[in-house]
Design an enzyme around this catalytic site. Structure first.
Site, PDB file in Angstrom:
ATOM      1  N   CYS A 114       0.654  -1.213  -0.129  1.00  0.00           N
ATOM      2  CA  CYS A 114       0.105   0.015  -0.039  1.00  0.00           C
ATOM      3  C   CYS A 114       0.814   1.382  -0.115  1.00  0.00           C
ATOM      4  CB  CYS A 114      -0.793  -0.037   1.285  1.00  0.00           C
ATOM      5  SG  CYS A 114      -2.304  -1.266   1.359  1.00  0.00           S
ATOM      6  N   HIS A 248      -3.187   7.284   2.756  1.00  0.00           N
ATOM      7  CA  HIS A 248      -3.481   6.111   2.201  1.00  0.00           C
ATOM      8  C   HIS A 248      -4.990   5.955   2.739  1.00  0.00           C
ATOM      9  CE1 HIS A 248      -4.050   1.979   1.010  1.00  0.00           C
ATOM     10  NE2 HIS A 248      -3.717   1.541   2.354  1.00  0.00           N
ATOM     11  N   ASN A 278     -10.133   0.215  -0.105  1.00  0.00           N
ATOM     12  CA  ASN A 278      -8.421   0.391   0.108  1.00  0.00           C
ATOM     13  C   ASN A 278      -8.195  -0.131  -1.441  1.00  0.00           C
ATOM     14  OD1 ASN A 278      -5.796  -0.102   0.331  1.00  0.00           O
ATOM     15  ND2 ASN A 278      -5.936  -1.474   2.322  1.00  0.00           N
TER      16      ASN A 278
END
Length: 321
Positions: A114, A248, A278
């Site tokens: 990520c 994020h 996500n």
């Protein structure tokens, strides 16, 4: 004369298919209320059967190139972050390069889960600052839905697909003020995706994302808090100097904790996790592109980006847009 890199253009792409929390509640034991309360996610976009990391990357990249008024053939470098590549090799960056019709520049992938986009942005900034490139395309693109166990409610509720991109170009004025990247492999078993081709990890049931959510949450909040301090201290800035936080998009609770650390109201935090879930390395460039295009983030404003992901790997970028 000092050389800096600045963001000249942004782009993003989200697949057409949307899966809501109510859709998931028909597959696993969960509910919209349960998911929203714990994650902030309401829906996520899922790639169509004929879509790949490189095909989505192409759409986002062309938008960014158009916004920057740069021809693909003028690129000096393509850096692509992904954990869901089209192939093990060649790199998805090379496949994107082919889609763009470019043959004159280097192209390679970065894998930092990520945090991949922040790592890729940091590398691109170093190339430009060192005088080894003038224009760099940086992309984050993910097809997370193909690595999710849709019977595991702890992970299937979290992830979505998409791609985001920025074009960096050299400048005499600071754009990227600093980047900070870190990793700690001691946490490798808390969040990972097995490699089916690797010894001992080739069974069908082990080809999906594995996560110990509560442990990941604890480490994420602590490390992101520290990197906020590190970033501001290196640049001699106060928390009040930050105009926007572009985090994020993993979990609204982690995002809120970082905003609190910065003493930023949520109105100055770009949040897309509710609509996108996500999207891993694509989440920051997607969020940044959205806020630039809708006019929230304007030229001259100071933006802090931060991410945390498997590895663990985490990083930040402070920039003046």
């Amino acid at each position: 004369m000092s050389r800096y890199s600045r963001i000249a253009g942004t782009g993003g792409y989200l697949p057409r298919e949307v899966v809501t929390n109510d859709d998931l509640a028909m597959r696993v034991e969960t509910s919209d209320e349960w998911i929203v309360e714990r994650t902030g996610i309401r829906r996520r976009h899922i790639a169509a059967a004929d879509e790949t990391a490189s095909s989505m990357a192409e759409i986002a990249a062309r938008q960014a190139l158009e916004a920057a008024a740069i021809d693909p053939h003028d690129l000096d470098l393509i850096i692509l972050a992904t954990s869901s590549p089209d192939r093990v090799f060649p790199s998805t960056a090379c496949l994107l390069q082919q889609r763009l019709g470019v043959r004159s520049c280097a192209a390679f992938d970065v894998q930092a889960a990520c945090s991949g986009f922040i790592f890729a942005l940091s590398i691109a900034d170093q190339y430009i600052s060192a005088g080894n490139a003038n224009r760099v395309l940086v992309v984050g693109t993910e097809v997370n839905s193909r690595s999710v166990d849709w019977e595991d409610r702890s992970t299937c509720i979290l992830f979505g697909d998409g791609a985001g991109a920025v074009v960096l170009e050299s400048s005499t004025e600071p754009g990227i003020m600093s980047t900070h990247i870190h990793s700690d492999g001691h946490y490798q078993d808390l969040l990972y995706l097995p490699n089916p081709a690797s010894n001992g990890e080739g069974s069908d049931e082990s080809r999906t994302i594995r996560m110990q959510g509560s442990e990941v949450f604890k480490v994420a909040v602590n490390t992101l808090g520290r990197i906020v301090d590190e970033t501001l201290e290196q640049n001699g800035l106060q928390k009040s100097d930050v105009d926007w936080l572009v985090p994020h998009q993993a979990n609204i609770r982690i995002i809120a904790a970082t905003a609190k650390k910065l003493q930023l109201p949520m109105e100055r935090v770009v949040v897309t996790v509710d609509e996108q879930g996500n999207t891993s390395s694509a989440s920051i460039p997607l969020a940044f592109d959205e806020a630039v295009r809708d006019g929230r983030i304007r030229r001259g404003q100071t933006v802090l980006m931060e991410a945390f992901g498997g590895g663990f790997a985490w990083g930040s970028a402070l920039l003046r847009y």
